[in-house]
Design a protein around this motif. Sequence first.
Motif, PDB file in Angstrom:
ATOM      1  N   LEU A 133       1.230  -1.326  -0.142  1.00  0.00           N
ATOM      2  CA  LEU A 133       0.033   0.317  -0.479  1.00  0.00           C
ATOM      3  C   LEU A 133       0.767   1.427  -0.133  1.00  0.00           C
ATOM      4  CD1 LEU A 133      -2.500  -1.076   2.557  1.00  0.00           C
ATOM      5  CD2 LEU A 133      -2.836  -1.235   0.065  1.00  0.00           C
ATOM      6  N   VAL A 134       1.787   0.825  -0.882  1.00  0.00           N
ATOM      7  CA  VAL A 134       3.181   2.086  -1.169  1.00  0.00           C
ATOM      8  C   VAL A 134       2.744   3.303  -1.985  1.00  0.00           C
ATOM      9  CG1 VAL A 134       4.674   0.632  -0.382  1.00  0.00           C
ATOM     10  CG2 VAL A 134       4.155   0.998  -2.089  1.00  0.00           C
ATOM     11  N   ASN A 135       1.438   2.768  -2.849  1.00  0.00           N
ATOM     12  CA  ASN A 135       1.245   4.625  -3.722  1.00  0.00           C
ATOM     13  C   ASN A 135       0.295   5.610  -3.242  1.00  0.00           C
ATOM     14  OD1 ASN A 135       3.094   3.288  -5.512  1.00  0.00           O
ATOM     15  ND2 ASN A 135       1.352   1.986  -6.110  1.00  0.00           N
ATOM     16  N   LYS A 136      -0.427   4.791  -2.120  1.00  0.00           N
ATOM     17  CA  LYS A 136      -1.486   6.542  -1.651  1.00  0.00           C
ATOM     18  C   LYS A 136      -1.461   6.410  -0.746  1.00  0.00           C
ATOM     19  CE  LYS A 136      -4.697   5.300  -5.571  1.00  0.00           C
ATOM     20  NZ  LYS A 136      -6.335   4.885  -5.688  1.00  0.00           N
ATOM     21  N   LEU A 137      -2.232   7.807  -0.170  1.00  0.00           N
ATOM     22  CA  LEU A 137      -2.197   7.843   0.868  1.00  0.00           C
ATOM     23  C   LEU A 137      -3.428   7.576   2.372  1.00  0.00           C
ATOM     24  CD1 LEU A 137      -3.705  10.725   2.029  1.00  0.00           C
ATOM     25  CD2 LEU A 137      -1.056  11.423   1.320  1.00  0.00           C
ATOM     26  N   ILE A 138      -4.389   7.223   1.473  1.00  0.00           N
ATOM     27  CA  ILE A 138      -5.372   6.875   1.714  1.00  0.00           C
ATOM     28  C   ILE A 138      -5.906   5.474   0.588  1.00  0.00           C
ATOM     29  CG2 ILE A 138      -8.084   7.776   1.920  1.00  0.00           C
ATOM     30  CD1 ILE A 138      -7.840  10.155   1.497  1.00  0.00           C
ATOM     31  N   HIS A 139      -6.349   4.588   1.586  1.00  0.00           N
ATOM     32  CA  HIS A 139      -6.371   3.354   1.790  1.00  0.00           C
ATOM     33  C   HIS A 139      -8.018   3.450   2.101  1.00  0.00           C
ATOM     34  CE1 HIS A 139      -1.987   2.879   0.998  1.00  0.00           C
ATOM     35  NE2 HIS A 139      -2.449   2.849   1.716  1.00  0.00           N
ATOM     36  N   HIS A 140      -9.270   1.717   0.933  1.00  0.00           N
ATOM     37  CA  HIS A 140     -10.207   1.996   1.797  1.00  0.00           C
ATOM     38  C   HIS A 140     -10.707   0.892   1.077  1.00  0.00           C
ATOM     39  CE1 HIS A 140     -14.737   2.887   1.008  1.00  0.00           C
ATOM     40  NE2 HIS A 140     -14.379   1.995   1.952  1.00  0.00           N
ATOM     41  N   GLY A 141     -11.230   0.038   1.809  1.00  0.00           N
ATOM     42  CA  GLY A 141     -10.460  -1.157   1.607  1.00  0.00           C
ATOM     43  C   GLY A 141     -12.323  -2.401   2.105  1.00  0.00           C
ATOM     44  N   GLN A 142     -12.701  -2.994   1.525  1.00  0.00           N
ATOM     45  CA  GLN A 142     -14.363  -3.854   1.746  1.00  0.00           C
ATOM     46  C   GLN A 142     -13.620  -5.104   1.158  1.00  0.00           C
ATOM     47  OE1 GLN A 142     -16.277  -2.417  -1.118  1.00  0.00           O
ATOM     48  NE2 GLN A 142     -17.343  -0.678   0.203  1.00  0.00           N
ATOM     49  N   ILE A 143     -14.831  -5.988   1.587  1.00  0.00           N
ATOM     50  CA  ILE A 143     -14.712  -7.576   1.193  1.00  0.00           C
ATOM     51  C   ILE A 143     -15.280  -7.388   0.085  1.00  0.00           C
ATOM     52  CG2 ILE A 143     -15.830  -9.632   1.982  1.00  0.00           C
ATOM     53  CD1 ILE A 143     -17.366  -8.022   4.429  1.00  0.00           C
ATOM     54  N   MET A 144     -13.930  -8.045  -0.459  1.00  0.00           N
ATOM     55  CA  MET A 144     -14.007  -8.323  -2.111  1.00  0.00           C
ATOM     56  C   MET A 144     -14.143  -9.682  -2.563  1.00  0.00           C
ATOM     57  SD  MET A 144     -13.156  -5.409  -2.962  1.00  0.00           S
ATOM     58  CE  MET A 144     -12.989  -6.498  -4.945  1.00  0.00           C
ATOM     59  N   GLU A 145     -14.222 -10.323  -3.562  1.00  0.00           N
ATOM     60  CA  GLU A 145     -13.882 -11.204  -4.319  1.00  0.00           C
ATOM     61  C   GLU A 145     -13.593 -11.439  -4.662  1.00  0.00           C
ATOM     62  OE1 GLU A 145     -14.770 -14.586  -6.427  1.00  0.00           O
ATOM     63  OE2 GLU A 145     -13.883 -12.757  -7.350  1.00  0.00           O
ATOM     64  N   ILE A 146     -12.187 -12.309  -4.813  1.00  0.00           N
ATOM     65  CA  ILE A 146     -10.988 -12.255  -4.868  1.00  0.00           C
ATOM     66  C   ILE A 146     -10.716 -12.769  -6.359  1.00  0.00           C
ATOM     67  CG2 ILE A 146      -9.887 -12.948  -2.546  1.00  0.00           C
ATOM     68  CD1 ILE A 146      -9.127 -15.539  -2.686  1.00  0.00           C
ATOM     69  N   HIS A 147     -11.352 -13.462  -6.782  1.00  0.00           N
ATOM     70  CA  HIS A 147     -11.275 -14.083  -8.574  1.00  0.00           C
ATOM     71  C   HIS A 147     -11.340 -12.971  -9.256  1.00  0.00           C
ATOM     72  CE1 HIS A 147      -9.974 -18.066  -6.881  1.00  0.00           C
ATOM     73  NE2 HIS A 147     -11.127 -18.174  -6.522  1.00  0.00           N
ATOM     74  N   GLN A 148     -12.416 -11.785  -9.407  1.00  0.00           N
ATOM     75  CA  GLN A 148     -13.361 -10.918  -9.676  1.00  0.00           C
ATOM     76  C   GLN A 148     -12.495  -9.632  -9.520  1.00  0.00           C
ATOM     77  OE1 GLN A 148     -17.622 -11.714 -11.767  1.00  0.00           O
ATOM     78  NE2 GLN A 148     -17.476 -13.993 -10.675  1.00  0.00           N
ATOM     79  N   HIS A 149     -12.755  -9.949  -8.037  1.00  0.00           N
ATOM     80  CA  HIS A 149     -11.852  -8.542  -7.981  1.00  0.00           C
ATOM     81  C   HIS A 149     -12.957  -7.449  -7.684  1.00  0.00           C
ATOM     82  CE1 HIS A 149      -7.804  -9.472  -7.871  1.00  0.00           C
ATOM     83  NE2 HIS A 149      -7.665 -10.715  -9.339  1.00  0.00           N
ATOM     84  N   GLN A 150     -13.938  -8.026  -6.632  1.00  0.00           N
ATOM     85  CA  GLN A 150     -15.371  -7.180  -6.996  1.00  0.00           C
ATOM     86  C   GLN A 150     -15.743  -7.338  -5.411  1.00  0.00           C
ATOM     87  OE1 GLN A 150     -17.246  -5.528  -9.939  1.00  0.00           O
ATOM     88  NE2 GLN A 150     -15.029  -5.898 -11.047  1.00  0.00           N
TER      89      GLN A 150
END
Length: 297
Positions: A133-150
């Motif tokens: 997570l080195v590029n941005k200074l604000i990160h927003h995480g949620q529960i994701m479907e890992i294969h489709q990245h949705q």
Amino acid sequence: MPKEIYIDPFTDFGFKKLFGEEESKEHLIDFLNQILPKEDLISHLQYGQNEHLPKTALDRKAIFDLYCTNQSGEHFIIELQRATQMHIIDRSIYYSSFLIQQQGRKGKNWNYQLQKVYVISILDFLLEKRLKLVNKLIHHGQIMEIHQHQPLSNKLNYIFIEVPKFNKSPAELKNRKDQWLFLLKNLPNLQKRPKALQERIFQRFFDRAKIAKLPPEEAEKYIIAKGKMGDYKNTLDYREAKGRKEGKQEGRIEGKLEEKENLALKLHAKGFQLKEIAEMVEVNPAEIEKWLKSSKK
């Protein structure tokens, strides 16, 4: 060194004074609206109880810096973190679990529909590079479907703001988000309000932030908070120096348990909360409670 004119928002007192009181609610709403998705913008906030008790006496309680709900009944935890947290993401997930559980309703008719929960962590340190997570200074995480990245659900939201990454000068501030991040990082070092921060909301913010305008009892609280922050920094410096001396990675305290106990007792005597002591000494809070009980015998 110039005299400090404005409150440091990275003190417990300063953050609550500037963002956590009824008179400063507009500041918190405006700040949050700069980092939230458009569909979750806030028009109204209500502060709530920041101490949440566990289900049983054996479980650990949670004490948030700020807790509030918006006009739709969605939940917000806002946390200020000064020192590096090895498990900051796990901590955020743990905190969010309290607000998920309290939405449960008794009876057979509840259909498990949940209101959104946001845990917003304002960090005075950088997240580990291994998290990529080195590029941005604000990160927003949620529960994701890992294969489709949705997104699988938008009900759990974790926002991390790495304030040290913000390096813009007043002349480089492009929008309201930049302005708030600039203040979080630089407010105690300013001698006057910059020309780039002339809007009404910032006029009220700077007036509220003036140390000279604090009532005597609040000024005393702020002095204590700044003293604690100095002790906090000295503890971190000690931890880093000791880590270098012993060749320990990341400067963690790796000394004997007795050293940690002595340090924990000293911090408690200076008024630090159990949560803060546990973070600095890197010991389970239950262990610190045992030390405190033993010291009173």
